[in-house]
Design a protein around this motif. Structure first.
Motif, short mmCIF file in Angstrom:
data_model
loop_
_atom_site.label_atom_id
_atom_site.label_comp_id
_atom_site.label_asym_id
_atom_site.label_seq_id
_atom_site.Cartn_x
_atom_site.Cartn_y
_atom_site.Cartn_z
N ASP A 35 0.83 -1.21 0.00
CA ASP A 35 0.00 0.00 0.00
C ASP A 35 0.86 1.26 0.00
O ASP A 35 0.57 2.22 -0.72
CB ASP A 35 -0.94 0.01 1.21
CG ASP A 35 -2.00 -1.07 1.14
OD1 ASP A 35 -2.25 -1.60 0.02
OD2 ASP A 35 -2.60 -1.39 2.19
N LEU A 36 1.93 1.25 0.78
CA LEU A 36 2.82 2.40 0.83
C LEU A 36 3.54 2.59 -0.50
O LEU A 36 3.74 3.73 -0.95
CB LEU A 36 3.84 2.25 1.96
CG LEU A 36 3.28 2.39 3.38
CD1 LEU A 36 4.35 2.01 4.40
CD2 LEU A 36 2.77 3.80 3.63
N LYS A 38 2.39 1.82 -3.45
CA LYS A 38 1.41 2.42 -4.38
C LYS A 38 1.29 3.92 -4.14
O LYS A 38 1.25 4.70 -5.09
CB LYS A 38 0.05 1.75 -4.21
CG LYS A 38 -0.01 0.33 -4.73
CD LYS A 38 -1.35 -0.30 -4.42
CE LYS A 38 -1.35 -1.78 -4.77
NZ LYS A 38 -2.59 -2.45 -4.35
N ARG A 39 1.24 4.31 -2.89
CA ARG A 39 1.15 5.73 -2.56
C ARG A 39 2.42 6.47 -3.00
O ARG A 39 2.34 7.59 -3.51
CB ARG A 39 0.91 5.92 -1.06
CG ARG A 39 0.83 7.34 -0.62
CD ARG A 39 -0.37 8.06 -1.20
NE ARG A 39 -0.36 9.44 -0.75
CZ ARG A 39 -0.92 10.44 -1.38
NH1 ARG A 39 -1.61 10.23 -2.48
NH2 ARG A 39 -0.85 11.65 -0.91
N GLN A 40 3.59 5.84 -2.85
CA GLN A 40 4.85 6.45 -3.25
C GLN A 40 4.86 6.70 -4.77
O GLN A 40 5.33 7.73 -5.22
CB GLN A 40 6.04 5.59 -2.86
CG GLN A 40 6.23 5.38 -1.38
CD GLN A 40 6.58 6.64 -0.63
OE1 GLN A 40 5.71 7.46 -0.35
NE2 GLN A 40 7.85 6.80 -0.30
N ILE A 42 2.24 7.17 -6.69
CA ILE A 42 1.32 8.28 -6.96
C ILE A 42 2.00 9.61 -6.67
O ILE A 42 1.93 10.54 -7.48
CB ILE A 42 0.03 8.13 -6.13
CG1 ILE A 42 -0.79 6.95 -6.64
CG2 ILE A 42 -0.79 9.42 -6.15
CD1 ILE A 42 -1.96 6.58 -5.77
N THR A 54 2.90 16.64 1.73
CA THR A 54 3.04 15.48 0.87
C THR A 54 4.49 15.01 0.81
O THR A 54 4.77 13.81 0.80
CB THR A 54 2.53 15.78 -0.55
OG1 THR A 54 1.20 16.28 -0.47
CG2 THR A 54 2.54 14.54 -1.43
N GLU A 57 5.10 13.26 3.96
CA GLU A 57 4.46 11.95 3.88
C GLU A 57 5.33 10.97 3.09
O GLU A 57 5.51 9.82 3.49
CB GLU A 57 3.09 12.07 3.21
CG GLU A 57 2.40 10.74 3.00
CD GLU A 57 1.16 10.82 2.12
OE1 GLU A 57 0.61 9.75 1.83
OE2 GLU A 57 0.76 11.93 1.72
N TYR A 58 5.90 11.43 1.99
CA TYR A 58 6.76 10.58 1.17
C TYR A 58 7.97 10.11 1.97
O TYR A 58 8.30 8.92 1.96
CB TYR A 58 7.21 11.37 -0.07
CG TYR A 58 7.98 10.56 -1.07
CD1 TYR A 58 7.32 9.82 -2.05
CD2 TYR A 58 9.37 10.53 -1.05
CE1 TYR A 58 8.02 9.07 -2.98
CE2 TYR A 58 10.08 9.77 -1.98
CZ TYR A 58 9.40 9.05 -2.94
OH TYR A 58 10.10 8.30 -3.85
N ASN A 61 6.87 7.67 4.64
CA ASN A 61 6.55 6.38 4.04
C ASN A 61 7.82 5.57 3.78
O ASN A 61 7.83 4.35 3.97
CB ASN A 61 5.78 6.55 2.75
CG ASN A 61 4.35 7.00 2.97
OD1 ASN A 61 3.85 6.98 4.08
ND2 ASN A 61 3.68 7.42 1.90
#
Length: 158
Positions: A35-36, A38-40, A42, A54, A57-58, A61
């Motif tokens: 999941d992380l 996938k977010r990375q 994006i 953001t 957050e990156y 993550n």
């Protein structure tokens, strides 16, 4: 009439994660890493203008994924060395309870391992499990950048 408490959302997410674990045969940590990741992707490829939150957050993550990978490695190590870990804890019990020692000194051996009374274990993973069990663990004397072993205490540090 129904109501929705804030904790119910987390319960729903946990149930979904458990269902994915069962379907994929993966651990909770592996699913969270996916999941992380996938977010990375994006964040790094699809978003054009990033705000400071953001970017934080990156970075967070990345740290979280490193921690989760270490946890996966630790779990695999524990599963493969379970008998040796139990033996080490038995040796510690004998030293602390029956031999009346307050400190034990597992010595460093090759390959990042430590040895205590014939029981050889990975030093970093051993430190992790001992800290989880409430022991005080320190590196012993460091010479030329290499530790000579560990210092393990069961009581509070003076």
């Amino acid at each position: 009439m129904s109501f929705w408490a804030p904790y119910m959302e987390q319960m729903r997410k946990n149930e979904e994660q458990y269902a994915r674990m069962q379907a994929d045969g993966k651990s909770k940590e592996e699913i969270e890493i996916e999941d992380l990741q996938k977010r990375q992707v994006i964040i790094s490829q699809q978003l054009e203008m990033l705000d400071a939150a953001t970017i934080r957050e990156y970075k967070d993550n990345q740290k979280r994924m490193r921690y989760l990978q270490e946890e996966i490695d630790y779990i695999k190590w524990f599963d493969t060395n379970k008998a040796a870990v139990y033996r080490f804890f038995k040796l510690m019990k004998e030293a602390f309870l029956y031999d009346c020692k307050e400190i034990i000194y597992p010595r460093a051996v090759e390959g990042g391992n430590v040895e205590f009374n014939g029981c050889v274990l990975n030093k970093e993973f051993l430190k992790r499990i001992l800290k989880r069990y409430g022991y005080t663990v320190k590196e012993d004397t460091v010479y030329n950048g290499k530790s000579s072993g560990l210092i393990i205490k069961y009581g509070k540090e003076n």
